[in-house]
Design an enzyme around this catalytic site. Structure first.
Site, PDB file in Angstrom:
ATOM      1  N   ILE A  60      -4.242   2.340  -7.674  1.00 16.28           N
ATOM      2  CA  ILE A  60      -3.071   3.083  -7.195  1.00 16.28           C
ATOM      3  C   ILE A  60      -2.733   2.788  -5.728  1.00 16.28           C
ATOM      4  O   ILE A  60      -1.561   2.731  -5.367  1.00 16.28           O
ATOM      5  CB  ILE A  60      -3.238   4.618  -7.379  1.00 16.28           C
ATOM      6  N   GLY A  61      -3.723   2.605  -4.863  1.00 17.42           N
ATOM      7  CA  GLY A  61      -3.462   2.442  -3.435  1.00 17.42           C
ATOM      8  C   GLY A  61      -3.007   1.041  -3.071  1.00 17.42           C
ATOM      9  O   GLY A  61      -1.830   0.779  -2.825  1.00 17.42           O
ATOM     10  N   ARG A  62      -3.956   0.121  -3.017  1.00 12.74           N
ATOM     11  CA  ARG A  62      -3.630  -1.262  -2.698  1.00 12.74           C
ATOM     12  C   ARG A  62      -2.733  -1.878  -3.773  1.00 12.74           C
ATOM     13  O   ARG A  62      -1.821  -2.652  -3.469  1.00 12.74           O
ATOM     14  CB  ARG A  62      -4.931  -2.062  -2.540  1.00 12.74           C
ATOM     15  N   SER A  63      -2.993  -1.522  -5.026  1.00 16.54           N
ATOM     16  CA  SER A  63      -2.169  -2.045  -6.131  1.00 16.54           C
ATOM     17  C   SER A  63      -0.725  -1.571  -6.000  1.00 16.54           C
ATOM     18  O   SER A  63       0.228  -2.341  -6.200  1.00 16.54           O
ATOM     19  CB  SER A  63      -2.744  -1.596  -7.473  1.00 16.54           C
ATOM     20  N   ASP A  78     -10.654  -0.776   1.677  1.00 17.60           N
ATOM     21  CA  ASP A  78     -10.358   0.395   0.854  1.00 17.60           C
ATOM     22  C   ASP A  78      -9.665   1.465   1.693  1.00 17.60           C
ATOM     23  O   ASP A  78     -10.073   1.748   2.818  1.00 17.60           O
ATOM     24  CB  ASP A  78     -11.672   0.949   0.282  1.00 17.60           C
ATOM     25  N   CYS A 132      -7.181  -2.568  -7.970  1.00 18.91           N
ATOM     26  CA  CYS A 132      -8.080  -2.407  -6.832  1.00 18.91           C
ATOM     27  C   CYS A 132      -9.250  -1.616  -7.386  1.00 18.91           C
ATOM     28  O   CYS A 132      -9.778  -1.955  -8.441  1.00 18.91           O
ATOM     29  CB  CYS A 132      -7.371  -1.749  -5.657  1.00 18.91           C
ATOM     30  N   SER A 133      -9.665  -0.533  -6.737  1.00 14.27           N
ATOM     31  CA  SER A 133     -10.729   0.282  -7.321  1.00 14.27           C
ATOM     32  C   SER A 133     -10.147   1.319  -8.278  1.00 14.27           C
ATOM     33  O   SER A 133     -10.554   1.422  -9.429  1.00 14.27           O
ATOM     34  CB  SER A 133     -11.538   0.981  -6.219  1.00 14.27           C
ATOM     35  N   ALA A 134      -9.142   2.077  -7.793  1.00 14.71           N
ATOM     36  CA  ALA A 134      -8.509   3.093  -8.639  1.00 14.71           C
ATOM     37  C   ALA A 134      -7.226   2.594  -9.291  1.00 14.71           C
ATOM     38  O   ALA A 134      -6.731   3.199 -10.237  1.00 14.71           O
ATOM     39  CB  ALA A 134      -8.212   4.344  -7.820  1.00 14.71           C
ATOM     40  N   GLN A 151      -1.788   5.413  -1.313  1.00 15.92           N
ATOM     41  CA  GLN A 151      -2.666   6.556  -1.094  1.00 15.92           C
ATOM     42  C   GLN A 151      -2.656   7.120   0.323  1.00 15.92           C
ATOM     43  O   GLN A 151      -3.151   8.223   0.533  1.00 15.92           O
ATOM     44  CB  GLN A 151      -4.109   6.172  -1.453  1.00 15.92           C
TER      45      GLN A 151
END
Length: 433
Positions: A224-227, A186, A220-222, A267
């Site tokens: 926005i970052g990894r996605s 993360d 991913c979780s939100a 992110q």
């Protein structure tokens, strides 16, 4: 205008990755797109994070079920003919919404880039069944859908599951691939661009990103970052392959364009730097004519530190005309041949290298386990004796307080404790009762 390689070299030399990331943030914050649907009281419980909302103009609208809202956005890149659905990791209350979206959008694959638990925190509900052969099935609330697992293939850093999504009302069913990258931290980046590119190659090989199927659901979780990193790298590599060179492909421009579809994509500045690394490594393979498959590393090697990519020259430059790139490529091919025998099997030296790597991993794991056990013993000892230290501290505090009071009376009375006044009653003690 600098090409991608020159931009990377400049940021590396000047150490300006953080500044570049902030520049992108400032520019994208000027976008004035509405998120009123996500802010409605009835929809707020369906958002995992308060500051990550889909824009009204790109949000996925559910056609059936109890709600038309889901925290998901359609990200479109027309130049690359790519469409992605980026969404948050499902909440326990949105599992039905999630699979309803997959069904309605006719998505061939779900790409999961996080783990259920990360650093002791739940980042996603367990929305997919596990253990093939056990007939485990998830019944989706408020929908007619159920999800079953057919098979599962584990790799060293990702897992591929084949799921069956069935509509109980119409008895229709679709097979959906669940491609799960299991070693992407993360707010962090994969340890190796080559490992990530191997995963991307596998996703492409399944046909999940093709134009004739529904857009893949990526989370991913939100969301926005990894996605965002996944989509940015894939899109840039498509454009580089179409152009045949690095010129005219701007990572910053593509990222800002993607942020018009979903806020906050990528992110951290580390994720931005990793995107450049992966794009350059993939571009090198594509422009050399080898393709992403050539970057598929041996399983277990994904934790190698990310190397700096070999510099890519502009097309028709003098450096290319002298054949230096051809010479390097031939040397690489020769090295590849030397590491295998005539039957294509690993050589003795390569097998020995693999054995040493396994032993090093095993030794490193044992050291980590020993360290954890040592910390656990210290923690248990502290919890066992904590009460004793509490009482010792309390006694020491009271003793110091009494000493301070006596010293105060001593100095304020000229060196002696003043006698009681004639009309002052004596201190009451239990013996007086």
């Amino acid at each position: 205008m600098l090409n991608i390689q020159e931009e990377f070299d400049e940021h590396e030399r000047k150490g300006t990755w953080r500044m570049e990331f902030q520049k992108i943030n400032i520019e994208s914050h000027q976008y004035d797109y509405s998120t009123t649907e996500a802010k409605k009281e009835v929809n707020k419980p369906y958002n995992r994070y308060r500051d990550v909302s889909p824009y009204n103009h790109t949000r996925i609208v559910l056609c059936n079920g109890t709600s038309d809202y889901i925290n998901a956005s359609l990200v479109t890149e027309k130049r690359a003919n790519r469409r992605y659905i980026l969404t948050q990791g499902p909440l326990p209350t949105t599992i039905g919404h999630f699979w309803q979206m997959v069904w309605e959008q006719k998505s061939k694959a779900v790409i999961m880039l996080n783990n259920i638990i990360e650093k002791g925190t739940r980042k996603c509900a367990e929305y997919y069944p596990v253990s093939p052969g056990s007939l485990q099935t998830i019944e989706c609330e408020h929908t007619d859908l159920q999800v079953s697992i057919l098979r599962e293939d584990e790799h060293s850093f990702y897992t591929v599951r084949t799921l069956e999504l069935k509509n109980r009302k119409t008895n229709e069913s679709n097979e959906v691939l669940h491609l799960h990258y299991t070693k992407w931290p993360d707010f962090g980046v994969p340890k190796s661009p080559e490992a990530f590119l191997k995963f991307l190659h596998h996703v492409r090989q399944t046909g999940s990103l093709a134009e004739d199927v529904g857009p893949p659901v990526i989370h991913c979780s939100a969301g926005i970052g990894r996605s965002g990193t996944f989509c940015l790298v894939d899109t840039c590599l498509v454009l580089i392959e179409k152009a045949g060179h690095l010129d005219g492909v701007s990572v910053e421009e593509i990222l800002l364009d993607m942020r018009r579809c979903r806020m906050g994509l990528i992110q951290t500045h580390d994720q931005l730097r990793f995107s450049y690394l992966a794009i350059l490594a993939g571009a090198r393979a594509i422009l050399d004519g080898r393709g992403l498959v050539s970057l598929a590393r041996e399983e277990g090697e994904e934790e190698a530190p990310p190397p700096l990519p070999r510099k890519l020259k502009r097309p028709h430059s003098p450096e290319e005309q002298d054949g230096s790139d051809v010479k390097t490529a031939r040397q690489d091919d020769t090295n590849d041949v030397k590491s295998h025998d005539h039957d294509g099997n690993p050589s003795t030296s390569e097998m020995e290298l693999r054995r040493r790597r396994r032993e090093e991993k095993k030794r490193s794991l044992q050291e980590k386990v020993s360290e954890i056990r040592s910390k656990q013993k210290k923690s248990e000892w502290w919890h066992k004796h904590r009460a004793l230290f509490r009482y010792l501290g309390l006694g020491l505090g009271l003793g110091l307080g009494v000493c301070a009071l006596l010293l105060y009376r001593w100095f304020s009375g000229g060196g002696a404790v003043p006698p009681l006044a004639a009309n002052e009653p004596p201190a009451v003690s239990p013996g007086n009762y």
